[in-house]
Scaffold this motif. Structure first.
Motif, PDB file in Angstrom:
ATOM      1  N   UNK A  32       0.806  -1.226   0.000  1.00 38.36           N
ATOM      2  CA  UNK A  32       0.000   0.000   0.000  1.00 38.36           C
ATOM      3  C   UNK A  32       0.838   1.274   0.000  1.00 38.36           C
ATOM      4  N   UNK A  33       2.138   1.156  -0.159  1.00 39.60           N
ATOM      5  CA  UNK A  33       3.018   2.323  -0.176  1.00 39.60           C
ATOM      6  C   UNK A  33       3.187   2.831  -1.609  1.00 39.60           C
ATOM      7  N   UNK A  34       3.091   4.122  -1.772  1.00 44.58           N
ATOM      8  CA  UNK A  34       3.259   4.730  -3.082  1.00 44.58           C
ATOM      9  C   UNK A  34       4.726   5.032  -3.337  1.00 44.58           C
ATOM     10  N   UNK A  35       5.216   4.573  -4.452  1.00 43.21           N
ATOM     11  CA  UNK A  35       6.572   4.888  -4.898  1.00 43.21           C
ATOM     12  C   UNK A  35       6.476   6.003  -5.930  1.00 43.21           C
ATOM     13  N   UNK A  36       7.144   7.142  -5.702  1.00 47.88           N
ATOM     14  CA  UNK A  36       7.095   8.208  -6.704  1.00 47.88           C
ATOM     15  C   UNK A  36       7.527   7.736  -8.095  1.00 47.88           C
ATOM     16  N   UNK A  37       8.535   6.882  -8.178  1.00 46.26           N
ATOM     17  CA  UNK A  37       8.993   6.403  -9.479  1.00 46.26           C
ATOM     18  C   UNK A  37       7.930   5.560 -10.164  1.00 46.26           C
ATOM     19  N   UNK A  38       7.355   4.609  -9.431  1.00 49.61           N
ATOM     20  CA  UNK A  38       6.331   3.753 -10.035  1.00 49.61           C
ATOM     21  C   UNK A  38       5.072   4.551 -10.365  1.00 49.61           C
ATOM     22  N   UNK A  39       4.794   5.575  -9.572  1.00 47.20           N
ATOM     23  CA  UNK A  39       3.640   6.429  -9.872  1.00 47.20           C
ATOM     24  C   UNK A  39       3.826   7.092 -11.228  1.00 47.20           C
ATOM     25  N   UNK A  40       5.022   7.565 -11.480  1.00 49.41           N
ATOM     26  CA  UNK A  40       5.319   8.239 -12.745  1.00 49.41           C
ATOM     27  C   UNK A  40       5.270   7.246 -13.912  1.00 49.41           C
ATOM     28  N   UNK A  41       5.873   6.072 -13.726  1.00 48.28           N
ATOM     29  CA  UNK A  41       5.974   5.104 -14.802  1.00 48.28           C
ATOM     30  C   UNK A  41       4.674   4.360 -15.078  1.00 48.28           C
ATOM     31  N   UNK A  42       3.885   4.110 -14.020  1.00 46.31           N
ATOM     32  CA  UNK A  42       2.687   3.280 -14.173  1.00 46.31           C
ATOM     33  C   UNK A  42       1.386   4.027 -13.955  1.00 46.31           C
ATOM     34  N   UNK A  43       1.445   5.250 -13.492  1.00 48.01           N
ATOM     35  CA  UNK A  43       0.224   5.988 -13.185  1.00 48.01           C
ATOM     36  C   UNK A  43      -0.136   5.855 -11.723  1.00 48.01           C
ATOM     37  N   UNK A  44      -0.922   6.765 -11.230  1.00 42.38           N
ATOM     38  CA  UNK A  44      -1.263   6.801  -9.800  1.00 42.38           C
ATOM     39  C   UNK A  44      -2.292   5.739  -9.452  1.00 42.38           C
ATOM     40  N   UNK A  45      -2.066   5.089  -8.328  1.00 42.68           N
ATOM     41  CA  UNK A  45      -3.030   4.160  -7.754  1.00 42.68           C
ATOM     42  C   UNK A  45      -3.631   4.826  -6.529  1.00 42.68           C
ATOM     43  N   UNK A  46      -4.915   5.031  -6.530  1.00 37.38           N
ATOM     44  CA  UNK A  46      -5.579   5.779  -5.460  1.00 37.38           C
ATOM     45  C   UNK A  46      -5.492   5.115  -4.099  1.00 37.38           C
ATOM     46  N   UNK A  47      -5.307   3.802  -4.060  1.00 35.15           N
ATOM     47  CA  UNK A  47      -5.261   3.108  -2.776  1.00 35.15           C
ATOM     48  C   UNK A  47      -3.889   3.189  -2.121  1.00 35.15           C
ATOM     49  N   UNK A  48      -2.894   3.635  -2.839  1.00 35.61           N
ATOM     50  CA  UNK A  48      -1.552   3.715  -2.266  1.00 35.61           C
ATOM     51  C   UNK A  48      -1.333   5.050  -1.577  1.00 35.61           C
ATOM     52  N   UNK A  49      -0.463   5.023  -0.578  1.00 40.07           N
ATOM     53  CA  UNK A  49      -0.163   6.230   0.188  1.00 40.07           C
ATOM     54  C   UNK A  49       1.345   6.451   0.235  1.00 40.07           C
ATOM     55  N   UNK A  50       1.755   7.678  -0.046  1.00 45.74           N
ATOM     56  CA  UNK A  50       3.167   8.023   0.053  1.00 45.74           C
ATOM     57  C   UNK A  50       3.527   8.193   1.531  1.00 45.74           C
ATOM     58  N   UNK A  51       4.609   7.571   1.955  1.00 43.20           N
ATOM     59  CA  UNK A  51       5.086   7.656   3.345  1.00 43.20           C
ATOM     60  C   UNK A  51       6.135   8.762   3.413  1.00 43.20           C
ATOM     61  N   UNK A  52       5.794   9.844   4.118  1.00 39.31           N
ATOM     62  CA  UNK A  52       6.623  11.047   4.180  1.00 39.31           C
ATOM     63  C   UNK A  52       7.781  10.912   5.160  1.00 39.31           C
ATOM     64  N   UNK A  53       8.682  11.887   5.119  1.00 37.60           N
ATOM     65  CA  UNK A  53       9.788  11.956   6.068  1.00 37.60           C
ATOM     66  C   UNK A  53       9.233  12.005   7.492  1.00 37.60           C
ATOM     67  N   UNK A  54       8.192  12.786   7.722  1.00 38.90           N
ATOM     68  CA  UNK A  54       7.593  12.859   9.066  1.00 38.90           C
ATOM     69  C   UNK A  54       7.064  11.501   9.510  1.00 38.90           C
ATOM     70  N   UNK A  55       6.412  10.776   8.615  1.00 37.01           N
ATOM     71  CA  UNK A  55       5.915   9.442   8.934  1.00 37.01           C
ATOM     72  C   UNK A  55       7.072   8.523   9.316  1.00 37.01           C
ATOM     73  N   UNK A  56       8.142   8.520   8.516  1.00 38.41           N
ATOM     74  CA  UNK A  56       9.286   7.639   8.756  1.00 38.41           C
ATOM     75  C   UNK A  56       9.964   7.996  10.077  1.00 38.41           C
ATOM     76  N   UNK A  57      10.074   9.290  10.365  1.00 36.18           N
ATOM     77  CA  UNK A  57      10.689   9.720  11.625  1.00 36.18           C
ATOM     78  C   UNK A  57       9.886   9.201  12.824  1.00 36.18           C
ATOM     79  N   UNK A  58       8.563   9.257  12.745  1.00 35.54           N
ATOM     80  CA  UNK A  58       7.711   8.726  13.831  1.00 35.54           C
ATOM     81  C   UNK A  58       7.894   7.222  13.980  1.00 35.54           C
ATOM     82  N   UNK A  59       7.998   6.518  12.857  1.00 34.68           N
ATOM     83  CA  UNK A  59       8.201   5.067  12.903  1.00 34.68           C
ATOM     84  C   UNK A  59       9.561   4.707  13.501  1.00 34.68           C
ATOM     85  N   UNK A  60      10.588   5.487  13.175  1.00 29.77           N
ATOM     86  CA  UNK A  60      11.912   5.249  13.757  1.00 29.77           C
ATOM     87  C   UNK A  60      11.843   5.427  15.271  1.00 29.77           C
ATOM     88  N   UNK A  61      11.193   6.471  15.730  1.00 31.37           N
ATOM     89  CA  UNK A  61      11.063   6.711  17.174  1.00 31.37           C
ATOM     90  C   UNK A  61      10.291   5.563  17.833  1.00 31.37           C
TER      91      UNK A  61
END
Length: 137
Positions: A92-121
């Motif tokens: 369910x993670x959106x890849x910017x590269x795959x989004x560009x090459x294959x088109x956007x999938x509405x069910x996928x979500x891009x995981x931001x730097x803020x999201x990753x920082x919270x997960x690391x903590x």
């Protein structure tokens, strides 16, 4: 396609985010790195093992930390430093590269730097808890 043209076509959350972030959290060395092809983010926490890493209970606990997508990176350096990590390239993670090459999938979500920082903590807090629990055993 260069990085600039990818950013122009990618999801808006990706545009302007750094490719690398380094920070400390509760004494742990933490890093966020962008995958060079998928452009998704990966999170890492490095620390000195509190117990011998060949302790099966300790190693299993570290490898099974509850973090986004599960632990996908586990390394022990020759100096005894342990690095535990995860990535944001799952179903369910959106890849910017795959989004560009294959088109956007509405069910996928891009995981931001803020999201990753919270997960690391969250990951570091669990490592501290594992260290405390094993010390009580």
């Amino acid at each position: 396609m260069n990085d600039k043209s990818l950013k122009a076509k990618a999801c808006t959350e990706y545009v302007g985010e750094p490719n690398y972030v380094k920070f400390k959290y509760k004494g742990f060395d933490c890093e966020i790195k962008r995958h060079e092809y998928l452009l998704t983010l990966c999170g890492y926490a490095s620390f000195r093992a509190k117990y011998p890493i060949n302790n099966e209970k300790y190693r299993n606990a570290l490898e099974n930390i509850d973090v986004h997508g599960g632990v996908t990176y586990f390394e022990i350096s020759p100096s005894g430093k342990v690095t535990v990590g995860f990535d944001c390239a799952h179903y369910n993670d959106l890849s910017p590269t795959l989004q560009i090459l294959e088109g956007k999938n509405n069910y996928q979500k891009y995981r931001t730097v803020d999201f990753v920082k919270k997960e690391i903590k969250k990951m570091v807090d669990q490592i501290i808890k594992i260290n405390d629990q094993l010390g009580a055993d």
